[in-house]
Motif scaffolding. Sequence first.
Motif, mmCIF file in Angstrom:
data_model
loop_
_atom_site.group_PDB
_atom_site.id
_atom_site.type_symbol
_atom_site.label_atom_id
_atom_site.label_comp_id
_atom_site.label_asym_id
_atom_site.label_seq_id
_atom_site.Cartn_x
_atom_site.Cartn_y
_atom_site.Cartn_z
ATOM 1 N N ILE A 166 0.828 -1.210 0.000
ATOM 2 C CA ILE A 166 0.000 0.000 0.000
ATOM 3 C C ILE A 166 0.865 1.264 0.000
ATOM 4 O O ILE A 166 2.018 1.240 0.398
ATOM 5 N N TRP A 168 1.384 5.669 0.661
ATOM 6 C CA TRP A 168 1.468 6.520 1.845
ATOM 7 C C TRP A 168 0.367 7.563 1.941
ATOM 8 O O TRP A 168 0.302 8.300 2.904
ATOM 9 N N LYS A 192 2.614 -4.885 3.347
ATOM 10 C CA LYS A 192 3.826 -4.058 3.309
ATOM 11 C C LYS A 192 3.366 -2.606 3.176
ATOM 12 O O LYS A 192 2.981 -2.157 2.098
ATOM 13 N N GLU A 195 7.009 3.011 2.986
ATOM 14 C CA GLU A 195 8.116 3.307 3.894
ATOM 15 C C GLU A 195 7.976 4.657 4.596
ATOM 16 O O GLU A 195 8.490 4.849 5.690
ATOM 17 N N PHE A 242 -2.119 -4.480 -4.973
ATOM 18 C CA PHE A 242 -1.212 -3.328 -4.910
ATOM 19 C C PHE A 242 -1.964 -2.030 -5.140
ATOM 20 O O PHE A 242 -2.806 -1.945 -6.029
ATOM 21 N N SER A 245 1.925 3.646 -7.600
ATOM 22 C CA SER A 245 2.171 4.285 -8.889
ATOM 23 C C SER A 245 1.998 3.294 -10.049
ATOM 24 O O SER A 245 2.199 2.083 -9.891
ATOM 25 N N LEU A 267 -4.054 2.001 -9.405
ATOM 26 C CA LEU A 267 -2.913 2.855 -9.745
ATOM 27 C C LEU A 267 -3.333 4.319 -9.808
ATOM 28 O O LEU A 267 -4.267 4.727 -9.149
ATOM 29 N N CYS A 300 -5.349 9.397 -5.387
ATOM 30 C CA CYS A 300 -5.268 8.804 -6.724
ATOM 31 C C CYS A 300 -6.430 9.256 -7.609
ATOM 32 O O CYS A 300 -6.283 9.372 -8.811
ATOM 33 N N GLN A 347 8.606 14.219 -2.592
ATOM 34 C CA GLN A 347 7.338 14.524 -3.257
ATOM 35 C C GLN A 347 7.196 16.030 -3.468
ATOM 36 O O GLN A 347 6.714 16.483 -4.497
ATOM 37 N N ARG A 350 9.134 17.051 -6.428
ATOM 38 C CA ARG A 350 8.461 16.607 -7.652
ATOM 39 C C ARG A 350 7.323 17.576 -8.022
ATOM 40 O O ARG A 350 7.167 17.965 -9.187
ATOM 41 N N GLU A 397 0.364 12.751 -13.631
ATOM 42 C CA GLU A 397 -0.215 12.844 -12.298
ATOM 43 C C GLU A 397 0.748 13.659 -11.425
ATOM 44 O O GLU A 397 1.910 13.281 -11.275
HETATM 45 P P1 NAI Z 1 5.250 3.717 -5.243
HETATM 46 O O1 NAI Z 1 4.342 3.075 -6.223
HETATM 47 O O2 NAI Z 1 6.703 3.590 -5.460
HETATM 48 O O3 NAI Z 1 4.969 3.121 -3.789
HETATM 49 C C1 NAI Z 1 3.793 2.466 -3.380
HETATM 50 C C2 NAI Z 1 4.146 1.224 -2.576
HETATM 51 O O4 NAI Z 1 4.836 0.286 -3.401
HETATM 52 C C3 NAI Z 1 5.095 1.466 -1.397
HETATM 53 O O5 NAI Z 1 4.714 0.616 -0.332
HETATM 54 C C4 NAI Z 1 6.442 1.056 -1.946
HETATM 55 O O6 NAI Z 1 7.360 0.660 -0.956
HETATM 56 C C5 NAI Z 1 6.073 -0.118 -2.812
HETATM 57 N N1 NAI Z 1 7.019 -0.423 -3.900
HETATM 58 C C6 NAI Z 1 7.869 0.427 -4.540
HETATM 59 N N2 NAI Z 1 8.557 -0.239 -5.488
HETATM 60 C C7 NAI Z 1 8.132 -1.525 -5.454
HETATM 61 C C8 NAI Z 1 8.457 -2.687 -6.208
HETATM 62 N N3 NAI Z 1 9.342 -2.664 -7.186
HETATM 63 N N4 NAI Z 1 7.812 -3.821 -5.919
HETATM 64 C C9 NAI Z 1 6.884 -3.868 -4.946
HETATM 65 N N5 NAI Z 1 6.541 -2.805 -4.194
HETATM 66 C C10 NAI Z 1 7.151 -1.641 -4.453
HETATM 67 O O7 NAI Z 1 4.864 5.222 -5.104
HETATM 68 P P2 NAI Z 1 5.817 6.412 -4.619
HETATM 69 O O8 NAI Z 1 7.169 6.328 -5.194
HETATM 70 O O9 NAI Z 1 5.752 6.425 -3.155
HETATM 71 O O10 NAI Z 1 5.087 7.654 -5.266
HETATM 72 C C11 NAI Z 1 5.450 8.084 -6.570
HETATM 73 C C12 NAI Z 1 4.240 8.514 -7.338
HETATM 74 O O11 NAI Z 1 3.328 7.451 -7.449
HETATM 75 C C13 NAI Z 1 3.427 9.622 -6.728
HETATM 76 O O12 NAI Z 1 3.923 10.881 -7.003
HETATM 77 C C14 NAI Z 1 2.101 9.390 -7.362
HETATM 78 O O13 NAI Z 1 2.075 9.966 -8.647
HETATM 79 C C15 NAI Z 1 2.020 7.903 -7.476
HETATM 80 N N6 NAI Z 1 1.268 7.286 -6.365
HETATM 81 C C16 NAI Z 1 -0.011 6.925 -6.578
HETATM 82 C C17 NAI Z 1 -0.740 6.404 -5.543
HETATM 83 C C18 NAI Z 1 -2.139 5.985 -5.730
HETATM 84 O O14 NAI Z 1 -2.879 5.896 -4.763
HETATM 85 N N7 NAI Z 1 -2.571 5.690 -6.926
HETATM 86 C C19 NAI Z 1 -0.216 6.283 -4.207
HETATM 87 C C20 NAI Z 1 1.162 6.637 -4.094
HETATM 88 C C21 NAI Z 1 1.844 7.136 -5.148
#
Ligand code: NAI
Length: 795
Positions: A166, A168, A192, A195, A242, A245, A267, A300, A347, A350, A397
Amino acid sequence: MSIAHYYETMEYGPAPEADGEARAWLKRHDATFGHFIAGKFVAPASGKHLTTIEPATGKTLAQIAQGVAADVEAAVGAARSAQSPWAKLGGHGRARHLYALARMLQRHARLFAVLEAIDNGKPIRETRDLDVPLAARHFLYHAGWAQLQEREFADHVPVGVIGQIIPWNFPLLMLAWKIAPALAAGNTVVLKPAEFTSLTALLFAELAAEAGLPAGVLNVVTGDGATGALLVEDPDVDKIAFTGSTEVGRLIRQSTAGSGKSLTLELGGKSPFIVFDDADIDGAVEGVVDAIWFNQGQVCCAGSRLLLQEGIAETFRKRLIRRMETLRVGPPLDKTIDMGAVVAPVQLERIKALVETGVKEGAEKYQASGAIPAEGCFYPPTLLWNVHPSSTVAIEEIFGPVLVAMTFRTPDEAVMLANNTRYGLAASVWSETIGLALDIAPKLQAGVVWVNATNLFDASVGFGGYRESGFGREGGREGLYEYLKPKAWTGRKARAKLPPPSEASTEGAGFGTPSIDRTAKLFVGGKQVRPDGNYSCAVLSPKGKHLGEVGEGNRKDIRNAVAAARSAEAWVRATAHNRAQILYYLAENLSARSDEFARRIGDMTGVSPVKARGEVEASIERLFSYGAWADKYEGTIHAPPLRGVALAMHEPIGVVGVACPDEAPLLGFISLVAPLIAMGNRVVAVPSERHPLAATDFYQVLETSDVPAGVVNIVTGERDSLAKVLAEHDDVDALWVFGSQEASTVAERLSVGNLKRTLVDHGLALDWYDRAASEGPILLRHAVHVKNIWIPYGD
Ligand code: NAI
């Protein structure tokens, strides 16, 4: 001094929420946490920790464990041991536990609200009034499904051990969305958290254990993306769910391809917020506040693209800017603030960079002039005006408090702009004319549409997207199905390889009259067409007798077939009655030729005449069955706890590729194509490679049954390589592959381009004669999207 003067000048005093209890909890753990595995905290195998900060101050908040392979294995092991006893507890037993979790959240609501605000930076007003109550609602609602499971989902079993990852932005709420349905359905979980924000998950796990949740049912492994990747790759995990992003969603799709793990992805989005000139403008301005400045825009489904009808654009801009000036940005624990801190410095950077890009690309920037704290990750409410639809900020986004605005003239243009995105998560429509709003809502390619409202959520209403916003739904009945699998699909065996046809038979050879050459063509856009390459392949009986030739389709033929399917758009709007009638008509015309089809099946497969006749009869019955379902597999109306209803509509997915199995060449083909067309999809089917003639004979049945051109397209040839082309094709919305393990793996791996939904059999044979396994909702569920349209209703 007049009272009016006081009203005008009066500043808000600070009204901080007490954080003593949350700080005491951190202190009790020395602000250092292990993983939560098998009912207790355990030290990380690596001994390594990550620092988590308080976004509002930049100060260190706690140390969380960095999970490595040994931690993930231990957690998955604990979940595996707990799964069977948890499932055997029965629906009522699990319902009591879920209810206890809901009550636990309510009892500790303030602690959770404060800890979440400190850890994430979001305002206490939101954590207190939204995150925590909605999380509790999820457990209560799913306690209900657990209670009813044996009756309502009698033909399903739990998936097993679920890995959940999930983000943050809603740490506790996402935890609830993920674990409540999983546990209700009898699965166990390894979660998980992100972080940046792991603390409320750790608190939840600790208090859940105190509330009596059996050890191992919920395990929390903390760490960064590398830990998440280990969980995804763990061979003992049965499903990954999941949220995050699109980029990471793609990686997960690729790494789970072919593993047999099921997958749901929630996503990103770039959701439109459409305001027509007859809207209640002040209402819509308040809507924008909720759409993009709620949770600092880190949502999202944030309404991040404002589409304004030209006539009201200027008025709207002025009122919006005036409203922006009244928004208060400040410390999350202050009960009077509207916006808190962005989650982390990375963030914030960004967001800043994207806004700069927007300005460089010609947008006018407005920012609220109110003070924002000098320290910490704060960013003001921001409006980018006059944004070009193709500029970076209109496409990417931003995931921050930044709204981009553009105008439109006509409703059609609004729909075009709204759908001009690779995402498809949510949309808001504002108009006082219900007819207009309900005309627009079905045209928006989004999983959720809010009419005169925005960002409404409830456990009873499914949430999830289309296209690059991912697939699968959370909440509602459809959300529970994501954590169940059909009983009839368990225990399937790997498909036996068909023996090659015997050496070329001399049957029929000699000096007699040569048979008239019959090369079946392809069926594209309602016409029989020659394959692009002009090659054909021989179809042989099991004894090697030459039965005929079929065209050997290639990449170009698939492209033509997809284009034909795409242009058969009218099928989507055909009434369910009309689709039902055509399915019955197909059955009638197949029935009229049943002797011929039975002979053909007998010749191709070598089965007895009785068996061949049985397959034709079963195919006729299946067409009848989908004629019946066409106008009965409907959506539902939810009554969430607020002023409104949500219409859960079943929408066709679009253009669906289908690769058919070799067994039961007619029944398998019909069993896959009929549910899709019954729901309004258009199909590009690749029939059985070994026994394609039943499908090519079916051309004439299609031609005589009023099936509009392009609704069913058939390309014969090498099934696995044609399935690969379909998987890579970005204009194919979903892909069903029944045939081989290799084709299933390739389909899942190559579907990442447009993140198409896949349904594959991993080479496990289905009994096409078993109605429980291959007919009805079991497949219809995969033939539709559930789109929830929220409409104000009642008082
Ligand atoms: P992220 O997608 O990297 O992180 C989300 C979760 O996935 C965290 O728990 C992270 O530790 C985990 N994760 C990261 N890489 C992984 C991998 N290779 N395999 C499995 N799990 C993994 O999102 P991040 O970097 O925190 O945010 C970046 C951008 O993503 C944001 O600016 C936003 O645009 C988007 N985002 C979208 C979300 C949504 O609710 N749709 C939520 C969070 C971020």
